[in-house]
Scaffold this active site. Structure first.
Site, PDB file in Angstrom:
ATOM      1  N   HIS A 140    -114.504-124.879  -8.224  1.00 21.69           N
ATOM      2  CA  HIS A 140    -113.649-124.617  -7.073  1.00 21.69           C
ATOM      3  C   HIS A 140    -112.334-125.385  -7.243  1.00 21.69           C
ATOM      4  O   HIS A 140    -112.187-126.204  -8.164  1.00 21.69           O
ATOM      5  CB  HIS A 140    -114.351-125.013  -5.771  1.00 21.69           C
ATOM      6  CG  HIS A 140    -114.765-126.437  -5.702  1.00 21.69           C
ATOM      7  ND1 HIS A 140    -116.073-126.846  -5.725  1.00 21.69           N
ATOM      8  CD2 HIS A 140    -114.024-127.573  -5.627  1.00 21.69           C
ATOM      9  CE1 HIS A 140    -116.116-128.157  -5.662  1.00 21.69           C
ATOM     10  NE2 HIS A 140    -114.895-128.624  -5.600  1.00 21.69           N
TER      11      HIS A 140
HETATM   12  C1  T46 Z   1    -114.981-131.861  -5.860  1.00 24.92           C
HETATM   13  C2  T46 Z   1    -116.035-132.256  -6.822  1.00 24.92           C
HETATM   14  C3  T46 Z   1    -115.578-133.282  -7.795  1.00 24.92           C
HETATM   15  C4  T46 Z   1    -120.275-132.582   2.437  1.00 24.92           C
HETATM   16  O1  T46 Z   1    -120.947-132.325   3.456  1.00 24.92           O
HETATM   17  N1  T46 Z   1    -119.347-133.582   2.460  1.00 24.92           N
HETATM   18  C5  T46 Z   1    -118.589-133.891   1.376  1.00 24.92           C
HETATM   19  O2  T46 Z   1    -117.761-134.815   1.448  1.00 24.92           O
HETATM   20  C6  T46 Z   1    -118.772-133.126   0.174  1.00 24.92           C
HETATM   21  C7  T46 Z   1    -117.933-133.444  -1.062  1.00 24.92           C
HETATM   22  C8  T46 Z   1    -119.702-132.127   0.165  1.00 24.92           C
HETATM   23  N2  T46 Z   1    -120.439-131.857   1.279  1.00 24.92           N
HETATM   24  C9  T46 Z   1    -121.467-130.818   1.208  1.00 24.92           C
HETATM   25  C10 T46 Z   1    -120.958-129.412   0.960  1.00 24.92           C
HETATM   26  C11 T46 Z   1    -122.105-128.757   0.218  1.00 24.92           C
HETATM   27  O3  T46 Z   1    -123.041-128.257   1.154  1.00 24.92           O
HETATM   28  O4  T46 Z   1    -122.339-131.111   0.115  1.00 24.92           O
HETATM   29  C12 T46 Z   1    -122.760-129.930  -0.525  1.00 24.92           C
HETATM   30  C13 T46 Z   1    -122.408-129.957  -2.003  1.00 24.92           C
HETATM   31  O5  T46 Z   1    -120.981-129.873  -2.153  1.00 24.92           O
HETATM   32  P1  T46 Z   1    -120.285-129.093  -3.362  1.00 24.92           P
HETATM   33  O6  T46 Z   1    -121.113-127.924  -3.746  1.00 24.92           O
HETATM   34  O7  T46 Z   1    -118.877-128.808  -2.967  1.00 24.92           O
HETATM   35  O8  T46 Z   1    -120.348-130.202  -4.510  1.00 24.92           O
HETATM   36  P2  T46 Z   1    -119.666-130.186  -5.938  1.00 24.92           P
HETATM   37  O9  T46 Z   1    -120.287-131.254  -6.726  1.00 24.92           O
HETATM   38  O10 T46 Z   1    -119.654-128.810  -6.526  1.00 24.92           O
HETATM   39  O11 T46 Z   1    -118.106-130.571  -5.654  1.00 24.92           O
HETATM   40  C14 T46 Z   1    -117.774-131.841  -5.155  1.00 24.92           C
HETATM   41  C15 T46 Z   1    -116.719-131.747  -4.045  1.00 24.92           C
HETATM   42  O12 T46 Z   1    -117.155-130.818  -3.046  1.00 24.92           O
HETATM   43  C16 T46 Z   1    -115.376-131.294  -4.548  1.00 24.92           C
HETATM   44  O13 T46 Z   1    -114.394-131.551  -3.576  1.00 24.92           O
HETATM   45  O14 T46 Z   1    -113.802-131.856  -6.202  1.00 24.92           O
HETATM   46  O15 T46 Z   1    -117.255-132.669  -6.195  1.00 24.92           O
END
Ligand code: T46
Length: 141
Positions: A50
């Site tokens: 993303h």
């Molecule tokens: C990024 C990379 C490096 C939250 O509720 N609060 C938060 O602060 C974050 C970051 C995520 N979430 C929830 C949203 C999803 O339901 O945690 C779950 C997993 O998040 P996501 O699929 O977005 O995780 P990654 O590892 O793909 O990405 C994350 C960050 O979202 C993103 O901003 O740059 O790490």
């Protein structure tokens, strides 16, 4: 690469071990509103996939290693994070993918804003359309 770059932090070392301070707006170019960390990732897993519209972040691998691929419509670069003194700055409108997490990898992220799902582009085609305008690169591609 535009909006992406490695940052070096200082190491205060003495006979008791190492200490690395990171001060908002001094050692990194933004105020920190949020910290999160990613652990327990299996080797074949790819995370991220993303981009963010406004968010600034610094990624630090405090233990183990992880690779981060960053790209825009103009360019791309892959970074190996394996040193807690080195952080990867990723600014707005950069697509990122994290992969090759080693056993025990701890990825710490310092973020400029509170969590807001509306700031995410999770579809590459949507991202690319806006990013071409953002980087003013339509004429170049
Ligand atoms: C990024 C990379 C490096 C939250 O509720 N609060 C938060 O602060 C974050 C970051 C995520 N979430 C929830 C949203 C999803 O339901 O945690 C779950 C997993 O998040 P996501 O699929 O977005 O995780 P990654 O590892 O793909 O990405 C994350 C960050 O979202 C993103 O901003 O740059 O790490």
């Amino acid at each position: 690469m535009i909006n992406v770059g490695m940052m070096q932090f200082k190491n205060i070392t003495d006979g008791r071990g190492d200490l690395t301070p990171i001060e908002a707006t001094k050692d990194i170019p933004f105020e920190i509103k949020r910290i999160y960390y990613i652990t327990g990732v299996q080797p074949k897993i790819r995370r991220g996939l993303h981009a963010h519209m406004y968010l600034h972040q610094v990624l630090l691998c405090l233990n183990g290693s992880v690779r981060v691929h960053t790209k825009t419509p103009l360019e791309g670069e892959t970074f190996l994070l394996n040193n807690p003194l080195k952080g990867l700055y990723i600014g707005p409108m950069v697509w990122r993918e994290m992969f090759d997490f080693s056993a025990g990898a701890v990825l710490l992220v310092l973020a400029s804003e509170y969590y807001d799902e509306r700031d995410y582009f999770r579809d590459y085609t949507d991202y690319e359309g806006v990013a071409k305008k953002f980087f003013g690169c339509e004429a170049l591609l």
